[in-house]
Write a protein that holds these residues in place. Structure first.
Motif, short mmCIF file in Angstrom:
data_model
loop_
_atom_site.label_atom_id
_atom_site.label_comp_id
_atom_site.label_asym_id
_atom_site.label_seq_id
_atom_site.Cartn_x
_atom_site.Cartn_y
_atom_site.Cartn_z
N THR A 90 0.95 -1.33 0.07
CA THR A 90 -0.11 -0.09 -0.12
C THR A 90 0.99 1.30 -0.06
OG1 THR A 90 -1.91 -1.08 1.33
CG2 THR A 90 -1.95 1.23 1.41
N GLU A 91 1.83 1.25 0.73
CA GLU A 91 2.80 2.50 0.86
C GLU A 91 3.54 2.55 -0.35
OE1 GLU A 91 3.14 4.93 3.03
OE2 GLU A 91 1.45 4.12 4.13
N ALA A 92 3.81 1.51 -1.15
CA ALA A 92 4.80 1.86 -2.29
C ALA A 92 3.60 2.13 -3.26
CB ALA A 92 5.00 0.23 -2.82
N LEU A 93 2.31 1.80 -3.47
CA LEU A 93 1.27 2.47 -4.28
C LEU A 93 1.06 3.82 -4.15
CD1 LEU A 93 -0.98 -0.83 -4.53
CD2 LEU A 93 0.14 0.16 -6.47
N LYS A 94 0.70 3.99 -2.93
CA LYS A 94 0.56 5.59 -2.63
C LYS A 94 1.74 6.38 -2.98
CE LYS A 94 -0.57 6.37 1.78
NZ LYS A 94 -0.79 6.32 3.46
N ALA A 95 3.15 6.08 -2.93
CA ALA A 95 4.27 6.82 -3.21
C ALA A 95 4.27 6.91 -4.81
CB ALA A 95 5.42 5.86 -2.65
N ASN A 96 3.53 5.93 -5.40
CA ASN A 96 3.73 6.20 -6.78
C ASN A 96 2.36 6.71 -7.49
OD1 ASN A 96 6.52 5.23 -7.98
ND2 ASN A 96 6.00 4.10 -5.98
N LEU A 97 1.52 6.97 -6.77
CA LEU A 97 0.27 7.24 -7.31
C LEU A 97 0.47 8.78 -8.36
CD1 LEU A 97 -2.19 7.82 -4.45
CD2 LEU A 97 -2.40 6.29 -6.38
N PRO A 98 -0.18 8.65 -9.55
CA PRO A 98 0.31 9.57 -10.66
C PRO A 98 -0.46 10.90 -10.14
CG PRO A 98 -1.44 8.01 -11.54
CD PRO A 98 -0.74 7.54 -10.33
N ASP A 99 0.10 11.98 -10.72
CA ASP A 99 -0.73 13.13 -10.28
C ASP A 99 -2.03 12.99 -11.10
OD1 ASP A 99 -1.09 15.99 -9.80
OD2 ASP A 99 -0.21 16.80 -11.46
N LEU A 100 -2.88 13.40 -10.22
CA LEU A 100 -4.42 13.05 -10.66
C LEU A 100 -5.22 14.31 -10.91
CD1 LEU A 100 -4.95 9.91 -8.92
CD2 LEU A 100 -4.30 10.11 -11.38
N PRO A 101 -5.15 15.02 -11.83
CA PRO A 101 -5.93 16.31 -12.10
C PRO A 101 -7.41 16.01 -11.94
CG PRO A 101 -5.09 15.72 -14.16
CD PRO A 101 -4.42 14.68 -12.98
N GLN A 102 -8.10 17.09 -11.69
CA GLN A 102 -9.70 16.97 -11.99
C GLN A 102 -10.05 18.05 -13.15
OE1 GLN A 102 -12.15 14.97 -10.28
NE2 GLN A 102 -12.96 15.58 -12.06
N PRO A 103 -10.09 17.29 -14.49
CA PRO A 103 -10.50 18.01 -15.61
C PRO A 103 -11.74 18.45 -15.57
CG PRO A 103 -10.14 15.89 -16.02
CD PRO A 103 -9.92 16.01 -14.46
N ASP A 104 -12.15 19.50 -16.42
CA ASP A 104 -13.61 19.79 -16.67
C ASP A 104 -13.45 20.41 -18.05
OD1 ASP A 104 -16.19 20.53 -16.90
OD2 ASP A 104 -16.25 21.98 -15.20
N GLU A 105 -13.37 19.50 -18.92
CA GLU A 105 -13.45 19.75 -20.50
C GLU A 105 -14.75 20.02 -21.23
OE1 GLU A 105 -10.45 19.72 -22.06
OE2 GLU A 105 -9.55 19.37 -20.01
N ARG A 115 -11.09 11.01 -20.87
CA ARG A 115 -9.87 10.97 -21.74
C ARG A 115 -8.81 11.60 -20.93
NH1 ARG A 115 -9.98 10.22 -27.00
NH2 ARG A 115 -11.98 11.16 -27.42
N GLN A 116 -9.11 12.83 -20.26
CA GLN A 116 -8.03 13.57 -19.57
C GLN A 116 -7.74 12.68 -18.33
OE1 GLN A 116 -6.39 15.96 -20.95
NE2 GLN A 116 -7.76 15.54 -22.81
N ILE A 117 -8.54 12.15 -17.64
CA ILE A 117 -8.14 11.53 -16.54
C ILE A 117 -7.36 10.14 -16.60
CG2 ILE A 117 -9.43 9.81 -14.49
CD1 ILE A 117 -11.57 11.90 -14.66
N LEU A 118 -7.72 9.30 -17.64
CA LEU A 118 -7.12 8.00 -18.06
C LEU A 118 -5.77 8.38 -18.57
CD1 LEU A 118 -9.77 6.07 -19.95
CD2 LEU A 118 -8.92 5.99 -17.67
N ARG A 119 -5.51 9.71 -19.44
CA ARG A 119 -4.33 10.15 -19.68
C ARG A 119 -3.27 10.63 -18.54
NH1 ARG A 119 -5.71 13.78 -24.78
NH2 ARG A 119 -5.74 12.23 -26.33
N SER A 120 -3.82 11.07 -17.44
CA SER A 120 -2.95 11.45 -16.30
C SER A 120 -2.65 10.02 -15.39
CB SER A 120 -3.93 12.23 -15.27
OG SER A 120 -5.03 11.55 -14.65
N TRP A 121 -3.32 9.13 -15.66
CA TRP A 121 -2.95 7.63 -15.19
C TRP A 121 -2.00 7.00 -15.77
CZ3 TRP A 121 -8.50 4.83 -14.49
CH2 TRP A 121 -9.13 5.38 -13.64
#
Length: 187
Positions: free
Chosen positions: A59-74, A82-88
């Motif tokens: 869990t700690e390894a996953l938390k440390a490697n979470l991508p920057d997850l923006p909240q788009p409003d396109e 599309r923007q959320i998946l790209r951020s992943w």
């Protein structure tokens, strides 16, 4: 010559990279501290001293490697997705499908992992999609009775299991989601 302490960010990231690599390769059942210790060149005792269980270490390894997850409003649900998946997917230095499958396997076997995953990992990914679903419902793109959890699970699962394929994000949005939204249009 002594080893760099686990407290340094670079060393900690080496350990976390080893954790995610081992999980993706062997799954949760065969994952163990010995494998991580060997790959990360750290003692098993040091790992257990800091993380009392493999569920907590993963869990700690996953938390440390979470991508920057923006909240788009396109302006549309499809483009928000599309923007959320790209951020992943940018950048994705780990075997996403292997990690996902290891987490699913482990969550069935280990209640602690299931709880930690739901609390720290799942929520980090689903919250942005839930907000996008809520906005899409308010705009009339999706029906009020839509089971958002099922839709979100379908989007996440498809992305994760096909993340290595070129063009997967556009395929999900243009080949799956847009036709689906077209059948839901309420306004």
């Amino acid at each position: 010559m002594g080893r760099t302490p686990l407290d340094t960010p670079a060393r900690l990231q080496e350990v976390f990279a080893a954790v995610l690599g081992v999980l993706a390769e062997v799954g949760y059942a065969r994952f163990n501290m010995d494998l991580v210790a060997g790959r990360a060149r750290v003692s098993k005792a040091s790992l257990y001293q800091r993380w009392p269980s493999k569920a907590r270490l993963i869990t700690e390894a996953l938390k440390a490697n979470l991508p920057d997850l923006p909240q788009p409003d396109e302006g549309t649900f499809a483009e928000d997705v599309r923007q959320i998946l790209r951020s992943w997917g940018e950048p994705m230095p780990f075997d996403t499908a292997g990690i996902f499958l290891g987490l699913l396997e482990g969550s069935r076997q280990d209640a602690d992992l299931a709880c930690l995953r739901a609390e720290h990992i799942d929520r980090a990914y689903t919250v942005h999609l839930q907000i996008a679903v809520d906005r899409a419902k308010a705009r009339g793109e999706l029906p009020d009775g839509l089971d958002a959890d099922i839709l979100i699970t379908a989007l996440i699962s498809t992305f994760v299991l096909r993340s290595e394929e070129p063009g997967v994000i556009d395929g999900i949005v243009d080949g799956l989601l847009r036709p689906l939204i077209g059948t839901f249009r309420t306004k």
